[in-house]
Design a protein around this motif. Structure first.
Motif, PDB file in Angstrom:
ATOM      1  N   TYR A   1       0.851  -1.198   0.000  1.00 52.02           N
ATOM      2  CA  TYR A   1       0.000   0.000   0.000  1.00 52.02           C
ATOM      3  C   TYR A   1       0.879   1.237   0.000  1.00 52.02           C
ATOM      4  CZ  TYR A   1      -3.233   3.577   1.725  1.00 52.02           C
ATOM      5  OH  TYR A   1      -3.971   4.719   1.885  1.00 52.02           O
ATOM      6  N   TYR A   2       0.559   2.197  -0.860  1.00 57.24           N
ATOM      7  CA  TYR A   2       1.281   3.474  -0.918  1.00 57.24           C
ATOM      8  C   TYR A   2       0.510   4.535  -0.136  1.00 57.24           C
ATOM      9  CZ  TYR A   2       3.995   1.587  -4.883  1.00 57.24           C
ATOM     10  OH  TYR A   2       4.807   0.833  -5.692  1.00 57.24           O
ATOM     11  N   THR A   3       1.227   5.376   0.590  1.00 58.30           N
ATOM     12  CA  THR A   3       0.568   6.436   1.351  1.00 58.30           C
ATOM     13  C   THR A   3       1.431   7.691   1.373  1.00 58.30           C
ATOM     14  OG1 THR A   3      -0.385   7.039   3.511  1.00 58.30           O
ATOM     15  CG2 THR A   3       1.590   5.672   3.537  1.00 58.30           C
ATOM     16  N   LEU A   4       0.771   8.801   1.581  1.00 58.76           N
ATOM     17  CA  LEU A   4       1.464  10.081   1.679  1.00 58.76           C
ATOM     18  C   LEU A   4       1.765  10.352   3.147  1.00 58.76           C
ATOM     19  CD1 LEU A   4       2.436  12.621   0.134  1.00 58.76           C
ATOM     20  CD2 LEU A   4       0.181  13.626   0.558  1.00 58.76           C
ATOM     21  N   ASN A   5       2.924   9.832   3.610  1.00 56.45           N
ATOM     22  CA  ASN A   5       3.355  10.049   4.990  1.00 56.45           C
ATOM     23  C   ASN A   5       2.291   9.675   6.023  1.00 56.45           C
ATOM     24  OD1 ASN A   5       5.952  11.001   4.409  1.00 56.45           O
ATOM     25  ND2 ASN A   5       5.166  13.041   3.961  1.00 56.45           N
ATOM     26  N   ASP A   6       1.585   8.575   5.770  1.00 54.01           N
ATOM     27  CA  ASP A   6       0.543   8.088   6.687  1.00 54.01           C
ATOM     28  C   ASP A   6      -0.620   9.058   6.853  1.00 54.01           C
ATOM     29  OD1 ASP A   6       2.004   5.807   7.136  1.00 54.01           O
ATOM     30  OD2 ASP A   6       2.981   6.589   8.922  1.00 54.01           O
ATOM     31  N   LYS A   7      -0.752  10.039   5.961  1.00 53.98           N
ATOM     32  CA  LYS A   7      -1.800  11.050   6.140  1.00 53.98           C
ATOM     33  C   LYS A   7      -3.087  10.635   5.428  1.00 53.98           C
ATOM     34  CE  LYS A   7       1.325  14.979   6.808  1.00 53.98           C
ATOM     35  NZ  LYS A   7       1.784  16.286   6.293  1.00 53.98           N
ATOM     36  N   ASP A   8      -3.592   9.484   5.766  1.00 56.84           N
ATOM     37  CA  ASP A   8      -4.889   9.072   5.263  1.00 56.84           C
ATOM     38  C   ASP A   8      -5.494   8.087   6.252  1.00 56.84           C
ATOM     39  OD1 ASP A   8      -4.590   6.142   4.204  1.00 56.84           O
ATOM     40  OD2 ASP A   8      -2.811   7.180   3.478  1.00 56.84           O
ATOM     41  N   SER A   9      -6.802   7.982   6.201  1.00 57.01           N
ATOM     42  CA  SER A   9      -7.509   7.189   7.208  1.00 57.01           C
ATOM     43  C   SER A   9      -7.319   5.696   7.036  1.00 57.01           C
ATOM     44  CB  SER A   9      -9.010   7.515   7.160  1.00 57.01           C
ATOM     45  OG  SER A   9      -9.239   8.860   7.498  1.00 57.01           O
ATOM     46  N   LEU A  10      -6.884   5.271   5.844  1.00 62.15           N
ATOM     47  CA  LEU A  10      -6.711   3.842   5.629  1.00 62.15           C
ATOM     48  C   LEU A  10      -5.421   3.333   6.263  1.00 62.15           C
ATOM     49  CD1 LEU A  10      -8.210   1.520   4.267  1.00 62.15           C
ATOM     50  CD2 LEU A  10      -6.884   1.951   2.192  1.00 62.15           C
ATOM     51  N   SER A  11      -4.433   4.198   6.431  1.00 56.49           N
ATOM     52  CA  SER A  11      -3.146   3.763   6.977  1.00 56.49           C
ATOM     53  C   SER A  11      -3.270   3.206   8.382  1.00 56.49           C
ATOM     54  CB  SER A  11      -2.144   4.930   6.976  1.00 56.49           C
ATOM     55  OG  SER A  11      -1.759   5.265   5.664  1.00 56.49           O
ATOM     56  N   TRP A  12      -4.058   3.884   9.236  1.00 56.77           N
ATOM     57  CA  TRP A  12      -4.168   3.392  10.616  1.00 56.77           C
ATOM     58  C   TRP A  12      -4.943   2.084  10.669  1.00 56.77           C
ATOM     59  CZ3 TRP A  12      -8.911   2.582  12.718  1.00 56.77           C
ATOM     60  CH2 TRP A  12     -10.001   3.309  12.198  1.00 56.77           C
ATOM     61  N   ILE A  13      -5.857   1.876   9.712  1.00 56.50           N
ATOM     62  CA  ILE A  13      -6.559   0.597   9.652  1.00 56.50           C
ATOM     63  C   ILE A  13      -5.585  -0.513   9.254  1.00 56.50           C
ATOM     64  CG2 ILE A  13      -8.360  -0.715   8.469  1.00 56.50           C
ATOM     65  CD1 ILE A  13      -9.958   1.846   8.238  1.00 56.50           C
ATOM     66  N   ILE A  14      -4.700  -0.211   8.301  1.00 57.38           N
ATOM     67  CA  ILE A  14      -3.704  -1.191   7.873  1.00 57.38           C
ATOM     68  C   ILE A  14      -2.739  -1.505   9.007  1.00 57.38           C
ATOM     69  CG2 ILE A  14      -1.735  -1.560   6.323  1.00 57.38           C
ATOM     70  CD1 ILE A  14      -3.289  -0.074   4.168  1.00 57.38           C
ATOM     71  N   GLU A  15      -2.311  -0.483   9.738  1.00 56.21           N
ATOM     72  CA  GLU A  15      -1.414  -0.716  10.868  1.00 56.21           C
ATOM     73  C   GLU A  15      -2.092  -1.587  11.931  1.00 56.21           C
ATOM     74  OE1 GLU A  15      -0.385   3.199  12.046  1.00 56.21           O
ATOM     75  OE2 GLU A  15       1.054   3.510  10.401  1.00 56.21           O
ATOM     76  N   LYS A  16      -3.358  -1.346  12.159  1.00 53.58           N
ATOM     77  CA  LYS A  16      -4.122  -2.168  13.108  1.00 53.58           C
ATOM     78  C   LYS A  16      -4.239  -3.596  12.569  1.00 53.58           C
ATOM     79  CE  LYS A  16      -8.406  -1.885  15.826  1.00 53.58           C
ATOM     80  NZ  LYS A  16      -7.736  -1.700  17.128  1.00 53.58           N
ATOM     81  N   TYR A  17      -4.450  -3.726  11.281  1.00 54.91           N
ATOM     82  CA  TYR A  17      -4.566  -5.036  10.646  1.00 54.91           C
ATOM     83  C   TYR A  17      -3.255  -5.817  10.755  1.00 54.91           C
ATOM     84  CZ  TYR A  17      -5.042  -8.512   6.903  1.00 54.91           C
ATOM     85  OH  TYR A  17      -5.059  -9.686   6.167  1.00 54.91           O
ATOM     86  N   ASN A  18      -2.136  -5.117  10.576  1.00 53.56           N
ATOM     87  CA  ASN A  18      -0.840  -5.793  10.676  1.00 53.56           C
ATOM     88  C   ASN A  18      -0.616  -6.373  12.075  1.00 53.56           C
ATOM     89  OD1 ASN A  18      -0.199  -5.332   8.011  1.00 53.56           O
ATOM     90  ND2 ASN A  18       1.018  -3.500   8.408  1.00 53.56           N
ATOM     91  N   LYS A  19      -1.037  -5.645  13.090  1.00 51.59           N
ATOM     92  CA  LYS A  19      -0.939  -6.166  14.459  1.00 51.59           C
ATOM     93  C   LYS A  19      -1.847  -7.369  14.638  1.00 51.59           C
ATOM     94  CE  LYS A  19       0.211  -1.643  16.440  1.00 51.59           C
ATOM     95  NZ  LYS A  19      -0.233  -0.558  17.352  1.00 51.59           N
ATOM     96  N   TYR A  20      -3.018  -7.294  14.029  1.00 48.55           N
ATOM     97  CA  TYR A  20      -3.952  -8.425  14.086  1.00 48.55           C
ATOM     98  C   TYR A  20      -3.334  -9.668  13.441  1.00 48.55           C
ATOM     99  CZ  TYR A  20      -7.852 -11.321  12.432  1.00 48.55           C
ATOM    100  OH  TYR A  20      -8.674 -12.372  12.133  1.00 48.55           O
ATOM    101  N   CYS A  21      -2.648  -9.485  12.322  1.00 43.35           N
ATOM    102  CA  CYS A  21      -2.008 -10.608  11.629  1.00 43.35           C
ATOM    103  C   CYS A  21      -0.943 -11.262  12.512  1.00 43.35           C
ATOM    104  CB  CYS A  21      -1.376 -10.143  10.319  1.00 43.35           C
ATOM    105  SG  CYS A  21      -2.572  -9.689   9.047  1.00 43.35           S
ATOM    106  N   ILE A  22      -0.170 -10.430  13.205  1.00 42.02           N
ATOM    107  CA  ILE A  22       0.868 -10.960  14.103  1.00 42.02           C
ATOM    108  C   ILE A  22       0.234 -11.721  15.260  1.00 42.02           C
ATOM    109  CG2 ILE A  22       2.712 -10.333  15.700  1.00 42.02           C
ATOM    110  CD1 ILE A  22       3.323  -7.964  13.849  1.00 42.02           C
ATOM    111  N   ASN A  23      -0.787 -11.123  15.863  1.00 40.68           N
ATOM    112  CA  ASN A  23      -1.442 -11.750  17.015  1.00 40.68           C
ATOM    113  C   ASN A  23      -2.170 -13.039  16.643  1.00 40.68           C
ATOM    114  OD1 ASN A  23      -0.555  -9.693  18.688  1.00 40.68           O
ATOM    115  ND2 ASN A  23      -2.407  -8.464  18.389  1.00 40.68           N
ATOM    116  N   SER A  24      -2.572 -13.161  15.388  1.00 36.12           N
ATOM    117  CA  SER A  24      -3.290 -14.366  14.953  1.00 36.12           C
ATOM    118  C   SER A  24      -2.356 -15.364  14.283  1.00 36.12           C
ATOM    119  CB  SER A  24      -4.418 -13.988  13.986  1.00 36.12           C
ATOM    120  OG  SER A  24      -3.901 -13.312  12.852  1.00 36.12           O
TER     121      SER A  24
END
Length: 447
Positions: free
Chosen positions: A45-68
């Motif tokens: 996923y490409y982002t402009l310095n994390d300045k979009d609402s989808l980035s924090w969802i992806i970061e949360k998803y990545n933690k979910y992937c690790i925990n699962s």
């Protein structure tokens, strides 16, 4: 159904040639010049310095992937410093058969062109073969919001959160201009000048809608209304343009008057900013605030072309690159973003999101709003004219556009941006403006 885009008339030939040359050159050297993300074992996923609402969802998803215990499903976030650089790279890579796997609707790209050219994945095709126990049932989601991303019976945009187009003021502010319309009133371009006749005769230092900008809310609200107005006179689906009509010409005058007044007055505003958080719980809080200062809030249905249209806009949405080979990972991400956990964030959060596309979570938000308390820990409730009208508007949304920041969408910014700027700030005539606007749009629709 949705807005399509074009290049400026004087640039269209040059752009077409440039694109053809780019495709030839990039295709010839793509094996060494571009790293195909589909050859990797993870989504990108490409982002402009994390300045979009989808980035924090992806970061949360990545933690979910690790925990699962599924770290291979994590998504790589590639950051860019420049929006232009990011958009150019995405466009170039997609043409070369590569590009990021996930593309945010907040990125300034011609999404309708990408959909039309089948550069984006048909989500229906991805979902239909899923026989797992947690398969997505699209009947559980708001069809009127999903339809914003539907083209030719395919779903190409996944909407997550959306906002309803409303205008919020108070009886006290409106009485200054002898405006007596009540909660739920349908404001249209055609009745605009009559309803606000006294306001246009003497604005008394009030902008029509808040035009103050901040680090977080960067929108020029009056310009957003003006661009929505322009877009409503183009039928992109059927390739028809209605700028050269008496209706548009008449309504253009009052919309320009609104814009001119709003741009010179920033001390007071008749209506609150368009995109402040309007989730049910926070709107209950807004009602309580106005009551505390002895004012009575009023909510209008937002400016539209047709009085029967109750419109909304997608706040967070994304597409899947049709070049990706990682369909299993893409499906897992879609399921996560549409899950109750993530959807509830938009329904009850105190951030910038309003409504979830998940209907059960949406309905639960009303219950949360009903238990909202004021500063004295007293339940505010939703059994008042203001909240009843707002809930009724939200419940009956029947149209949705792809963009919250419509004035910076590809079409409005890159295609007709200079034409609009020349009319607003450089004094070209109304007739010339309409001719140029029509020509630019017609060239795009037919090329």
């Amino acid at each position: 159904m949705f807005t399509r885009f074009l290049f400026k008339p004087h640039e269209s030939i040059k752009v077409i040639i440039a694109i053809l040359l780019s495709v030839i050159i990039i295709t010839s050297f793509s094996s060494c010049a571009i790293k195909n993300n589909s050859e990797q074992n993870h989504l990108v996923y490409y982002t402009l310095n994390d300045k979009d609402s989808l980035s924090w969802i992806i970061e949360k998803y990545n933690k979910y992937c690790i925990n699962s215990n599924n770290p291979s499903f994590q998504i790589e976030i590639v950051k860019f410093d420049s929006e232009q650089e990011m958009s150019t790279q995405i466009s170039t890579e997609i043409m070369a058969g590569s590009g990021p796997d996930i593309i945010s609707l907040s990125q300034k790209l011609p999404f309708e062109k990408l959909i039309e050219s089948r550069s984006l994945m048909n989500i229906y095709d991805l979902l239909k073969d899923d026989n797992s126990s947690n398969a997505i049932n699209l009947d559980d989601y708001n069809v009127n919001i999903l339809d914003a991303g539907v083209y030719d019976n395919g779903l190409y945009i996944v909407p997550l959160f959306y906002g309803v187009d409303v205008l919020v003021s108070t009886e006290e502010r409106l009485k200054n201009f002898d405006i007596k319309e009540n909660n739920g009133f349908s404001l249209t371009y055609s009745n605009f000048s009559d309803v606000f006749e006294n306001y246009f005769l003497n604005d008394e230092g009030y902008s029509f809608v808040s035009n103050e900008l901040s680090d977080f809310l960067w929108f020029d609200y009056p310009m957003q209304l003006f661009c929505r107005f322009l877009n409503s006179y183009v039928d992109f689906e059927n390739k028809a343009v209605y700028f050269d009509t008496d209706e548009f010409k008449d309504n253009l005058d009052v919309m320009m008057q609104m814009l001119t007044i709003s741009q010179k007055n920033n001390t007071n505003e008749l209506f609150d900013g368009l995109y402040i958080n309007r989730s049910f719980p926070l709107m209950a809080g807004n009602y309580s605030y106005y009551q505390s200062i002895n004012e009575t809030p009023v909510v209008f249905r937002g400016l539209t072309k047709d009085k029967d249209v109750i419109s909304a806009h997608i706040q967070v949405g994304y597409a899947i690159n049709n070049n990706t080979q990682l369909k299993e990972q893409a499906l897992a991400f879609i399921k996560y973003t549409l899950s109750d956990e993530i959807q509830e964030i938009g329904a009850t959060a105190s951030g910038s999101l309003s409504f979830p596309v998940n209907m059960s979570v949406y309905d639960n938000a009303k219950l949360v709003a009903g238990s909202r308390t004021d500063d004295n820990n007293k339940i505010i409730g939703i059994d008042n004219d203001f909240m009843k009208a707002y809930i009724d508007i939200a419940d009956n949304v029947n149209a949705c556009t792809l963009y919250q920041d419509v004035s910076h969408s590809y079409y409005n910014d890159n295609v007709i941006g200079d034409i609009v700027d020349n009319y607003i700030h450089k004094g070209i005539s109304k007739d010339k403006f309409i001719r140029q606007l029509s020509a630019a749009t017609e060239i795009y629709l037919t090329e």
